[in-house]
Design a protein around this motif. Structure first.
Motif, PDB file in Angstrom:
ATOM      1  N   ALA A 199      71.442 -24.421  67.180  1.00  0.00           N
ATOM      2  CA  ALA A 199      72.426 -23.779  68.084  1.00  0.00           C
ATOM      3  C   ALA A 199      73.520 -24.969  68.196  1.00  0.00           C
ATOM      4  N   ARG A 200      74.643 -24.703  68.326  1.00  0.00           N
ATOM      5  CA  ARG A 200      75.860 -25.664  68.610  1.00  0.00           C
ATOM      6  C   ARG A 200      77.009 -25.279  69.256  1.00  0.00           C
ATOM      7  N   GLN A 201      77.785 -26.246  69.798  1.00  0.00           N
ATOM      8  CA  GLN A 201      79.017 -25.832  70.538  1.00  0.00           C
ATOM      9  C   GLN A 201      80.237 -25.746  69.495  1.00  0.00           C
ATOM     10  N   GLY A 202      80.877 -24.737  69.315  1.00  0.00           N
ATOM     11  CA  GLY A 202      82.363 -24.648  68.335  1.00  0.00           C
ATOM     12  C   GLY A 202      83.100 -24.605  69.534  1.00  0.00           C
ATOM     13  N   ARG A 203      84.515 -24.316  68.819  1.00  0.00           N
ATOM     14  CA  ARG A 203      85.742 -24.097  69.345  1.00  0.00           C
ATOM     15  C   ARG A 203      86.388 -22.849  68.849  1.00  0.00           C
ATOM     16  N   ASN A 204      86.886 -22.016  69.577  1.00  0.00           N
ATOM     17  CA  ASN A 204      87.690 -20.983  69.161  1.00  0.00           C
ATOM     18  C   ASN A 204      88.935 -21.238  68.740  1.00  0.00           C
ATOM     19  N   GLU A 250      89.048 -22.849  73.358  1.00  0.00           N
ATOM     20  CA  GLU A 250      88.008 -22.951  74.367  1.00  0.00           C
ATOM     21  C   GLU A 250      86.642 -23.237  73.602  1.00  0.00           C
ATOM     22  N   PRO A 251      85.630 -23.668  74.226  1.00  0.00           N
ATOM     23  CA  PRO A 251      84.278 -23.950  73.784  1.00  0.00           C
ATOM     24  C   PRO A 251      83.563 -22.694  73.489  1.00  0.00           C
ATOM     25  N   VAL A 252      82.942 -22.576  72.396  1.00  0.00           N
ATOM     26  CA  VAL A 252      82.095 -21.446  72.197  1.00  0.00           C
ATOM     27  C   VAL A 252      80.733 -21.760  71.742  1.00  0.00           C
ATOM     28  N   GLU A 253      79.718 -21.180  72.413  1.00  0.00           N
ATOM     29  CA  GLU A 253      78.477 -21.464  71.910  1.00  0.00           C
ATOM     30  C   GLU A 253      77.962 -20.546  70.665  1.00  0.00           C
ATOM     31  N   ILE A 254      77.619 -21.370  69.515  1.00  0.00           N
ATOM     32  CA  ILE A 254      77.080 -20.612  68.353  1.00  0.00           C
ATOM     33  C   ILE A 254      75.543 -20.570  68.208  1.00  0.00           C
ATOM     34  N   ALA A 255      75.125 -19.534  68.300  1.00  0.00           N
ATOM     35  CA  ALA A 255      73.743 -19.337  68.135  1.00  0.00           C
ATOM     36  C   ALA A 255      72.951 -19.863  66.884  1.00  0.00           C
ATOM     37  N   ALA A 256      71.719 -20.304  67.014  1.00  0.00           N
ATOM     38  CA  ALA A 256      70.919 -20.687  65.933  1.00  0.00           C
ATOM     39  C   ALA A 256      70.731 -19.505  64.988  1.00  0.00           C
TER      40      ALA A 256
END
Length: 89
Positions: free
Chosen positions: A60-65, A70-76
């Protein structure tokens, strides 16, 4: 160069081997199904002279829209990867 579809692949193998298209389709379907089942169960599939199929886990990692920033959580996730063999010289 045009894409080689499953239908074109079946036609070419049937012509090269003089086997019926239905037989070639059954063999290809079974081959793909076997690769999918093995890799899904965590077993790599290695075909010497062709390549290897493996499943890689992505953390899982942090991404950006891209639209809002805005920060978005990207699931594993798990992803099937293919690595082609080196060509023979």
């Amino acid at each position: 160069m045009a894409n080689i579809t499953k239908t074109v692949l079946i036609d070419r193998v049937a012509q090269a081997t003089a086997l019926p298209k239905t037989t070639v389709q059954t063999v290809l379907d079974t081959t793909f199904e076997t690769i999918q089942t093995a890799t899904h169960n965590g077993h790599p599939v290695v075909l010497p002279g062709f390549g290897s199929f493996r499943v890689k886990d992505r953390a899982a990692r942090q991404g950006r829209n891209p639209r809002t920033g805005e920060p978005v959580e990207i699931a594993a996730s798990r992803s099937l990867t293919f690595k082609a063999s080196k060509p023979k010289a």
